[in-house]
Design an enzyme around this catalytic site. Sequence first.
Site, PDB file in Angstrom:
ATOM      1  N   GLU A  56      -9.211  -9.798   3.522  1.00 17.91           N
ATOM      2  CA  GLU A  56      -9.631  -8.060   3.226  1.00 17.91           C
ATOM      3  C   GLU A  56     -10.785  -8.055   2.343  1.00 17.91           C
ATOM      4  OE1 GLU A  56      -6.423  -5.908   1.205  1.00 17.91           O
ATOM      5  OE2 GLU A  56      -7.841  -4.447   0.588  1.00 17.91           O
TER       6      GLU A  56
ATOM      7  N   GLU B 193      -0.381 -12.546  -1.913  1.00 13.71           N
ATOM      8  CA  GLU B 193      -1.779 -12.470  -2.378  1.00 13.71           C
ATOM      9  C   GLU B 193      -2.198 -13.620  -3.102  1.00 13.71           C
ATOM     10  OE1 GLU B 193      -2.848  -8.727  -3.971  1.00 13.71           O
ATOM     11  OE2 GLU B 193      -1.936  -7.599  -2.243  1.00 13.71           O
TER      12      GLU B 193
ATOM     13  N   SER C 253       1.012  -1.289   0.146  1.00  5.95           N
ATOM     14  CA  SER C 253      -0.153  -0.053   0.011  1.00  5.95           C
ATOM     15  C   SER C 253       0.845   1.201   0.017  1.00  5.95           C
ATOM     16  CB  SER C 253      -0.728  -0.057   1.379  1.00  5.95           C
ATOM     17  OG  SER C 253      -0.154  -0.083   2.317  1.00  5.95           O
TER      18      SER C 253
HETATM   19  N1  LIG Z   1      -4.442   3.788   2.279  1.00  2.00           N
HETATM   20  C1  LIG Z   1      -4.984   2.735   1.880  1.00  2.00           C
HETATM   21  N2  LIG Z   1      -5.674   1.918   2.528  1.00  2.00           N
HETATM   22  C2  LIG Z   1      -6.054   0.528   2.463  1.00  2.00           C
HETATM   23  O1  LIG Z   1      -6.578  -0.046   2.966  1.00  2.00           O
HETATM   24  C3  LIG Z   1      -5.290   0.062   1.164  1.00  2.00           C
HETATM   25  C4  LIG Z   1      -4.708   0.755   0.238  1.00  2.00           C
HETATM   26  N3  LIG Z   1      -4.483   2.074   0.870  1.00  2.00           N
HETATM   27  N4  LIG Z   1      -4.184   0.398  -0.750  1.00  2.00           N
HETATM   28  C5  LIG Z   1      -4.363  -1.212  -0.902  1.00  2.00           C
HETATM   29  C6  LIG Z   1      -5.637  -1.561  -0.803  1.00  2.00           C
HETATM   30  C7  LIG Z   1      -6.494  -1.000  -1.392  1.00  2.00           C
HETATM   31  N5  LIG Z   1      -7.773  -0.850  -0.621  1.00  2.00           N
HETATM   32  C8  LIG Z   1      -9.105  -0.604  -0.615  1.00  2.00           C
HETATM   33  C9  LIG Z   1      -9.303   0.559  -1.382  1.00  2.00           C
HETATM   34  C10 LIG Z   1     -10.758   0.736  -1.319  1.00  2.00           C
HETATM   35  C11 LIG Z   1     -11.684  -0.010  -0.898  1.00  2.00           C
HETATM   36  C12 LIG Z   1     -13.252   0.629  -0.886  1.00  2.00           C
HETATM   37  O2  LIG Z   1     -13.424   1.554  -1.389  1.00  2.00           O
HETATM   38  N6  LIG Z   1     -14.151  -0.530  -0.436  1.00  2.00           N
HETATM   39  C13 LIG Z   1     -15.595  -0.044  -0.692  1.00  2.00           C
HETATM   40  C14 LIG Z   1     -15.996  -1.456  -0.938  1.00  2.00           C
HETATM   41  C15 LIG Z   1     -17.441  -1.400  -1.996  1.00  2.00           C
HETATM   42  C16 LIG Z   1     -18.222  -2.658  -1.922  1.00  2.00           C
HETATM   43  O3  LIG Z   1     -19.180  -2.304  -1.138  1.00  2.00           O
HETATM   44  O4  LIG Z   1     -17.846  -3.534  -2.792  1.00  2.00           O
HETATM   45  C17 LIG Z   1     -15.911   0.516   0.446  1.00  2.00           C
HETATM   46  O5  LIG Z   1     -16.978   1.311   0.786  1.00  2.00           O
HETATM   47  O6  LIG Z   1     -15.160   0.374   1.851  1.00  2.00           O
HETATM   48  C18 LIG Z   1     -11.392  -1.269  -0.290  1.00  2.00           C
HETATM   49  C19 LIG Z   1      -9.911  -1.447   0.023  1.00  2.00           C
HETATM   50  C20 LIG Z   1      -7.101  -1.560   0.770  1.00  2.00           C
HETATM   51  N7  LIG Z   1      -5.902  -1.091   0.760  1.00  2.00           N
HETATM   52  C1  LIG Z   2      -3.933  -3.516   3.251  1.00  2.00           C
HETATM   53  C2  LIG Z   2      -3.006  -4.309   3.861  1.00  2.00           C
HETATM   54  C3  LIG Z   2      -3.515  -5.610   4.266  1.00  2.00           C
HETATM   55  C4  LIG Z   2      -1.956  -4.575   2.630  1.00  2.00           C
HETATM   56  O1  LIG Z   2      -1.644  -5.622   2.106  1.00  2.00           O
HETATM   57  C5  LIG Z   2      -1.146  -3.387   2.548  1.00  2.00           C
HETATM   58  O2  LIG Z   2      -1.053  -2.307   3.296  1.00  2.00           O
HETATM   59  O3  LIG Z   2      -0.416  -3.352   1.615  1.00  2.00           O
HETATM   60 MG   LIG Z   3      -0.506  -5.227   0.347  1.00  2.00          MG
END
Ligand SMILES: Nc1nc(=O)c2c([nH]1)NC[C@@H]1CN(c3ccc(C(=O)N[C@@H](CCC(=O)O)C(=O)O)cc3)CN21
Ligand SMILES: CC(C)C(=O)C(=O)O
Ligand SMILES: [Mg+2]
EC number: 2.1.2.11
Length: 265
Positions: free
Chosen positions: A182, A115, A47
């Site tokens: 996740e 992953e 991330s």
């Molecule tokens: N700053 C940051 N935080 C993270 O948790 C993260 C990263 N970057 N980069 C890599 C991945 C990307 N991630 C993400 C990014 C966006 C959502 C998101 O917007 N999810 C929607 C779900 C939509 C649905 O219902 O299907 C949400 O509403 O949370 C989830 C994980 C988690 N990881």
């Molecule tokens: C969101 C977490 C689980 C991760 O893989 C990351 O920070 O890269």
């Molecule tokens: Mg990661």
Amino acid sequence: MPKQQTVSTIKKLVSEGEKFTVLTAYDATFAHLVSSNGVEVILVGDSLGMVFQGKESTVPVTVDEMVYHTAAVMRGNQGALVMADLPFNSYGSVEQTLESSGKLMRAGAHMVKLEGGAWLCDSVTALSRAGIPTCLHLGLTPQSVNKFGGYKVQGRDDTAAQTMICDAKALVEAGADFILLECVPADLAKRVTEAVDAPVIGIGAGKDTDGQVLVIYDMLGLNPHKMAKFVKNYAAIDTTWQKAIQAYVQDVKEGHFPAPEHCFE
Ligand SMILES: Nc1nc(=O)c2c([nH]1)NC[C@@H]1CN(c3ccc(C(=O)N[C@@H](CCC(=O)O)C(=O)O)cc3)CN21
Ligand SMILES: CC(C)C(=O)C(=O)O
Ligand SMILES: [Mg+2]
């Protein structure tokens, strides 16, 4: 708390029914902050491609960049177990997996995270034989964002849920030490946690996993971008970062985080 966390100390803590906390760190200062405020595991997450480098996804992150950040984290770490992400396209074959993981371990990581599902079993076994502990990341695997077409909750239908349970079991059977879930429905995460004999870490995976992980910039309210539903801003509650991290640790231990509003169904 032990002086230095290991895979064994985490497994012991979980076997005693205690929850554990994981936060990301990408540099020595954050590693020091996190590891001296009760967090058992540091994730050097890919991330960092998004929050440190400002890129669109985690896909461009390289092994050399992960090595650089892992080495920095190790210099600040005060006894946390350090897990480093194998980045995109660095673990396609068993041979490539061993080579990439070796670089992260030589940089100081205590374990690596990959992953993917049951197709990684041979690699997991090879890593285990090479003395490299592993965490297997299932559900929303961000390195596959171009296959998923966005960051979406995974495992909502019965087939996908069943596959996730089978993948987790096969990977633990193959030698995986931890599983990370996740963005999966809370009840599925609970089933996976019950199905495997390994600590399960969750992010957007409900309250029943053994551990919780968040990206540090998210939980300190420093991320300027739209936050996922699973994020809680601890800096809005406590005025120092140290107290914010302690509040997060306490919330996880006491089962107050995640709350229903941080979970999917
Ligand atoms: N700053 C940051 N935080 C993270 O948790 C993260 C990263 N970057 N980069 C890599 C991945 C990307 N991630 C993400 C990014 C966006 C959502 C998101 O917007 N999810 C929607 C779900 C939509 C649905 O219902 O299907 C949400 O509403 O949370 C989830 C994980 C988690 N990881
Ligand atoms: C969101 C977490 C689980 C991760 O893989 C990351 O920070 O890269
Ligand atoms: Mg990661």
